[in-house]
Design an enzyme around this catalytic site. Structure first.
Site, PDB file in Angstrom:
ATOM      1  CG  HIS A  65      -1.958   1.079   1.195  1.00 56.77           C
ATOM      2  ND1 HIS A  65      -2.988   1.072   0.297  1.00 56.77           N
ATOM      3  CD2 HIS A  65      -2.125   2.201   1.938  1.00 56.77           C
ATOM      4  CE1 HIS A  65      -3.759   2.127   0.496  1.00 56.77           C
ATOM      5  NE2 HIS A  65      -3.253   2.844   1.479  1.00 56.77           N
ATOM      6  CG  HIS A  67      -1.571   6.786  -0.854  1.00 54.67           C
ATOM      7  ND1 HIS A  67      -2.546   6.234  -1.622  1.00 54.67           N
ATOM      8  CD2 HIS A  67      -1.880   6.466   0.425  1.00 54.67           C
ATOM      9  CE1 HIS A  67      -3.427   5.619  -0.850  1.00 54.67           C
ATOM     10  NE2 HIS A  67      -3.049   5.732   0.403  1.00 54.67           N
ATOM     11  CD  GLN A  70      -0.471  10.283   1.027  1.00 51.90           C
ATOM     12  OE1 GLN A  70      -0.144   9.663   2.031  1.00 51.90           O
ATOM     13  NE2 GLN A  70      -1.713  10.286   0.577  1.00 51.90           N
ATOM     14  CE1 TYR A 130      -4.867   8.392  -2.140  1.00 54.51           C
ATOM     15  CE2 TYR A 130      -5.498  10.579  -2.849  1.00 54.51           C
ATOM     16  CZ  TYR A 130      -4.888   9.754  -1.932  1.00 54.51           C
ATOM     17  OH  TYR A 130      -4.308  10.277  -0.807  1.00 54.51           O
ATOM     18  CG  HIS A 210     -10.349   6.404  -1.504  1.00 59.89           C
ATOM     19  ND1 HIS A 210     -10.842   6.709  -0.244  1.00 59.89           N
ATOM     20  CD2 HIS A 210      -9.092   6.895  -1.538  1.00 59.89           C
ATOM     21  CE1 HIS A 210      -9.908   7.357   0.428  1.00 59.89           C
ATOM     22  NE2 HIS A 210      -8.839   7.490  -0.334  1.00 59.89           N
ATOM     23  NE  ARG A 213     -12.640   7.871   4.872  1.00 63.89           N
ATOM     24  CZ  ARG A 213     -11.576   8.342   4.239  1.00 63.89           C
ATOM     25  NH1 ARG A 213     -11.703   9.305   3.357  1.00 63.89           N
ATOM     26  NH2 ARG A 213     -10.377   7.865   4.499  1.00 63.89           N
ATOM     27  CD  GLU A 242      -6.327   5.648   7.560  1.00 60.38           C
ATOM     28  OE1 GLU A 242      -6.954   5.757   6.501  1.00 60.38           O
ATOM     29  OE2 GLU A 242      -5.173   6.103   7.722  1.00 60.38           O
ATOM     30  CG  HIS A 276      -5.597   1.730   7.094  1.00 60.18           C
ATOM     31  ND1 HIS A 276      -4.253   1.891   7.338  1.00 60.18           N
ATOM     32  CD2 HIS A 276      -5.905   2.600   6.101  1.00 60.18           C
ATOM     33  CE1 HIS A 276      -3.779   2.815   6.530  1.00 60.18           C
ATOM     34  NE2 HIS A 276      -4.763   3.256   5.763  1.00 60.18           N
ATOM     35  CG  ASP A 327      -0.956   4.588   4.070  1.00 56.81           C
ATOM     36  OD1 ASP A 327      -1.301   5.205   3.064  1.00 56.81           O
ATOM     37  OD2 ASP A 327      -1.687   4.484   5.074  1.00 56.81           O
TER      38      ASP A 327
HETATM   39 ZN   LIG Z   1      -3.786   4.770   2.071  1.00 54.08          ZN
END
Ligand SMILES: [Zn+2]
Length: 462
Positions: A65, A67, A70, A130, A210, A213, A242, A276, A327
């Site tokens: 996992h 991203h 980030q 994403y 995703h 939510r 999470e 998570h 992550d």
């Molecule tokens: Zn994530």
């Protein structure tokens, strides 16, 4: 040709002083590698082979996992905020950061991230991707622009990639409208399906609704249908449970907790990765373990964001499968992830060696083996163990490194996982090709220079 180039390629047969096979350290292992990058054969107590690998060879670990972008905002959200500073405030910082990130930045940052991951012993990555649109929320001329950037970064770094295009549609449970900060993420289901179709055949793919939510039930079903269309083993990854706020919102929306809802309404099974799954009750935990899905644990990010603690010990006792992910990329070492998986539970239980219950067993070997195999499952990558037919994703540890010197057998793993911060990773092979030799990434200098240019530009822009 540089001295490093001279060491790349050539041999397809190696004699490892030792290799981690089936949870045990086996000495003098001949590893033959086929032209397709898989392990063709293993021979124990071998006498000779093409090149000697002085050290312990362990299976590379999948980072399940990430991203990637980030990585460039690590450290930007570490100033004290108002009382109750939390995940949601971190997310606001992330949204502001995204306003200045260009496609070339995405590529430069991802390449640097993947190099760092390789240097620490990850050999593949599932990129939970994403970031699709331009900063104004409009699609790029090629809507797959940023997916290509990720693919190019992975190729430059030489890491094994499973790309997970993400469907992100709404701002919260019950079809809440998205916020302006989310406009770079938004796709309609047809555009999402088109993106997957565009990338299929170019990179190994999975799909990622995703979170509950961010997608409605019919969007989730569409994601599963797209995955089915790509093949029955196509991975499906989703963020779930999470945050306690997410659990409360899900209960208010549906009357069910997020993991409970997912298990009740989606065909969750071994190709699924629930990222998570932090806040689960006993019944959800047992059902998740029985489903065969992978729990995607991202311990350092979960700690950084103040998420909570996944119930690892009872989950393992029930036969649950887990893997690890970087992550938010505040940490790019699988070893630190594994260390903190164990340490958090020691702090919680005021006990030691808690992730393994067999007396005398190596906690490090157990965590490493489970994370390697669970990670490979989550990526649908035929790796995660040193065995014939699996991809040759291999990490060679230097037994003379100060972190390991004097240790033998599984003691090398005990020392690797539970001491020091200087990596004893000496060589790294991905799919039969060397990408790290003698602790140096083969394109590390050029990639770091591109990253530095990008970071200086971003510092001026922010
Ligand atoms: Zn994530």
């Amino acid at each position: 040709m540089t001295p490093l180039d001279a060491l790349v390629g050539g041999a397809t047969s190696y004699l490892a002083d030792a290799a981690l096979i089936g949870g045990e350290v086996v000495e003098r292992v001949r590893i033959d590698i086929a032209a397709d990058g898989t392990i063709a054969a293993l021979q124990r107590n071998a006498a000779q082979a093409g090149e000697r690998l002085p050290g312990l060879v362990v299976p590379g670990i999948a980072n399940l996992h990430s991203h990637a972008f980030q990585r460039a905002m690590a450290g930007l959200a570490e100033r004290a905020g108002p009382e109750g500073d939390n995940f949601w405030r971190w997310r606001e910082v992330m949204y502001r950061f995204l306003a200045v990130l260009a496609p070339e930045d995405v590529q430069a940052v991802a390449a640097q991230l993947y190099v760092e991951c390789l240097l620490h012993g990850y050999t593949s990555v599932a990129e939970f991707h994403y970031l699709h649109n331009a900063p104004d929320g409009m699609p790029y001329a090629d809507p797959a622009e940023l997916s290509w950037r990720i693919a190019a970064a992975a190729e430059a770094a030489g890491i094994g990639l499973t790309l997970l295009p993400v469907l992100y549609r709404q701002g919260g449970f019950g079809s809440a409208p998205p916020t302006p900060g989310q406009r770079r993420f938004l796709l309609d289901p047809d555009s999402f399906a088109a993106l997957c179709a565009r990338m299929a055949g170019h990179v190994p793919l999975g799909v990622a609704p995703h979170s509950l939510r961010a997608v409605a039930p019919d969007d989730l079903a569409r994601c599963v249908a797209v995955a089915d269309g790509l093949g029955p083993a196509t991975p499906v990854h989703i963020h779930v449970a999470e945050q306690t706020g997410e659990v409360a919102d899900c209960l208010a929306w549906s009357g069910a907790r997020p993991v409970q809802w997912l298990l009740d309404h989606a065909p969750v099974g071994p190709r699924w990765c629930l990222v998570h799954a932090t806040h689960i009750d006993d019944a959800e935990r047992s059902r998740l373990a029985a489903s065969g899905a992978v729990a995607g644990l991202c311990q350092t990010t979960e700690a950084n964001l103040g998420d909570g603690i996944f119930p690892l010990r009872p989950f393992l006792a029930e036969g649950g499968t887990f893997g690890i992910g970087s992550d938010s990329n505040v940490c790019t070492s699988p070893i630190e992830e594994l260390r903190w998986l164990e340490y958090v539970r020691r702090l919680e239980s005021r006990a030691r060696n808690v992730s393994e219950t067999r007396q005398g067993a190596s906690v490090a070997a157990s965590l490493l083996g489970r994370a390697a195999s669970g990670g490979a499952q989550a990526l649908a990558r035929s790796a995660g163990a040193i065995a014939p037919g699996r991809l040759a994703d291999l990490v060679v540890l230097d037994p003379d490194h100060p972190a390991l010197v004097g240790r033998r057998g599984l003691g090398l793993l005990d020392a690797w996982v539970f001491s020091g911060n200087i990596s004893p990773v000496q060589h790294v092979m991905v799919g039969g090709a060397w990408v790290v030799r003698f602790g140096m990434h083969l394109r590390g200098e050029e990639i770091a220079a591109g990253f530095a240019r990008c970071m200086r530009r971003l510092a001026d822009a922010l």
